[in-house]
Design a protein around this motif. Structure first.
Motif, mmCIF file in Angstrom:
data_model
loop_
_atom_site.group_PDB
_atom_site.id
_atom_site.type_symbol
_atom_site.label_atom_id
_atom_site.label_comp_id
_atom_site.label_asym_id
_atom_site.label_seq_id
_atom_site.Cartn_x
_atom_site.Cartn_y
_atom_site.Cartn_z
ATOM 1 N N SER B 9 29.714 49.773 52.560
ATOM 2 C CA SER B 9 30.695 48.752 52.228
ATOM 3 C C SER B 9 31.792 49.429 51.406
ATOM 4 C CB SER B 9 29.998 47.655 51.416
ATOM 5 O OG SER B 9 30.931 46.700 50.998
ATOM 6 N N ASP B 11 35.786 48.834 49.350
ATOM 7 C CA ASP B 11 36.744 47.838 48.860
ATOM 8 C C ASP B 11 38.102 48.012 49.542
ATOM 9 O OD1 ASP B 11 34.851 46.760 47.117
ATOM 10 O OD2 ASP B 11 35.224 48.382 45.686
ATOM 11 N N ALA B 12 38.512 49.276 49.704
ATOM 12 C CA ALA B 12 39.821 49.552 50.322
ATOM 13 C C ALA B 12 39.712 50.834 51.140
ATOM 14 C CB ALA B 12 40.888 49.695 49.246
ATOM 15 N N GLY B 136 34.451 41.611 55.795
ATOM 16 C CA GLY B 136 35.105 42.584 54.926
ATOM 17 C C GLY B 136 35.207 43.961 55.541
ATOM 18 N N ARG B 137 35.342 44.965 54.671
ATOM 19 C CA ARG B 137 35.630 46.336 55.114
ATOM 20 C C ARG B 137 34.402 47.227 55.012
ATOM 21 N NH1 ARG B 137 39.847 44.926 51.816
ATOM 22 N NH2 ARG B 137 41.807 44.513 52.914
ATOM 23 N N GLN B 168 28.238 52.596 48.452
ATOM 24 C CA GLN B 168 27.592 51.285 48.634
ATOM 25 C C GLN B 168 26.964 51.183 50.030
ATOM 26 O OE1 GLN B 168 30.063 47.825 47.271
ATOM 27 N NE2 GLN B 168 31.620 49.409 46.907
#
Lengths: 188, 188
Positions: B9, B11-12, B136-137, B168
């Motif tokens: 996983s 965030d950006a 999500g990403r 993650q």
């Protein structure tokens, strides 16, 4: 769509070839079909009257499902066929894939097929002259029709078969016949 | 062949994009994947840790089987993928075909994916940056390797992930996550 189909055992193709020529429906060149049939992990297709196969025609590959037959006079059934990528590797990969899903190879049917197309009463009629390895010669007449034209399509293929002089109906699939032959060979 | 894969996983994507550029592995243009997953009539793939899906990427279609995962650190598993004919009709026909075989649609995963390719230690490494609808990403690193190079391939993808600063770990499949999300939405 429904595959409305009848099959007949024939001794020789000469009279059929002549009749198709008179109809203006010339036969295409012979092609070799190798049909790999599979049985399901959750039911026996021989009992449910279904079929699942991977067909290779030269480099082309198709995966086909056939539902149970609808009546006693024809081999009418639901048919769904999808083309796979071309080439031997794609066919082998797909056969391996369905094996992992739990499908078991049930038999292979190999045949030489010539196909003639014509239109009759607004239906596209397909006539196949098949020489099936170890089984002999057969003629198949087929119309693909929507559900609501089932009765008309059925009447048409039976009339066309009559006109071609076909009389020895064969209701069994090539797979059933191949398995019966090999069972006989095993028993002998 | 084995698909040796890890997923994280993120965030950006900015830091990953920069790192891939430094590696000389530029990202391709984004593509839209629609993955239709199916469950089997004879077993529950959620329990057996298998997967069976039809993926459409633009006009291209693929059918894929994935076996159970092999270890606890990666998502390594047997993967067999075969291309179908192109176009929406072929994909829809194939989904209909497997439904007649008894497969049930279990969920659809839609995502935008960008892919970078590079070679590391003689292995072709694939890095995917995924934006999954409603999830999500994520970044996936994957090497396809023969069984006998499994340990070397696993060490390589883990080292590459470390180098990219990925921490993650996400062991669940996108399908599992989509189903968990919709179950939560249903419960709410």
């Amino acid at each position: 769509m429904l595959e409305v189909e009848v099959k007949y055992s024939v001794d020789a193709f000469a009279a059929l070839e002549a009749a198709l020529a008179r109809w203006g429906a010339p036969l295409g060149p012979p092609r070799r079909d190798a049909d790999h049939y599979f049985n399901a992990p959750d039911r026996d297709f021989a009992r449910t009257d279904e079929a699942f196969r991977v067909r290779s025609v030269g480099a082309k590959n198709y995966v086909t499902y056939k539902g149970p037959k609808r009546d006693r006079e024809t081999k009418t059934r639901l048919e769904i066929e999808v083309a796979l990528a071309e080439g031997e590797e794609a066919a082998a990969d797909f056969r391996r894939l369905v094996t992992h899903l739990g499908y078991k190879p049930s038999g292979i049917v190999r045949k030489s097929r010539r196909v003639a197309h014509c239109e009759r009463d607004g239906f596209p009629l397909q006539v196949c002259l098949d020489e099936v390895d170890n089984l002999g010669r057969f003629a198949e007449l087929e119309v693909v029709a929507p559900e609501e034209r089932y009765e008309a399509a059925k009447a048409l293929v039976l009339a066309a078969a009559h006109e071609l002089g076909l009389t020895q109906v064969e209701r069994r699939s090539y797979l059933e016949m191949v398995l019966a032959t090999s069972a006989g060979a095993d028993a002998g």
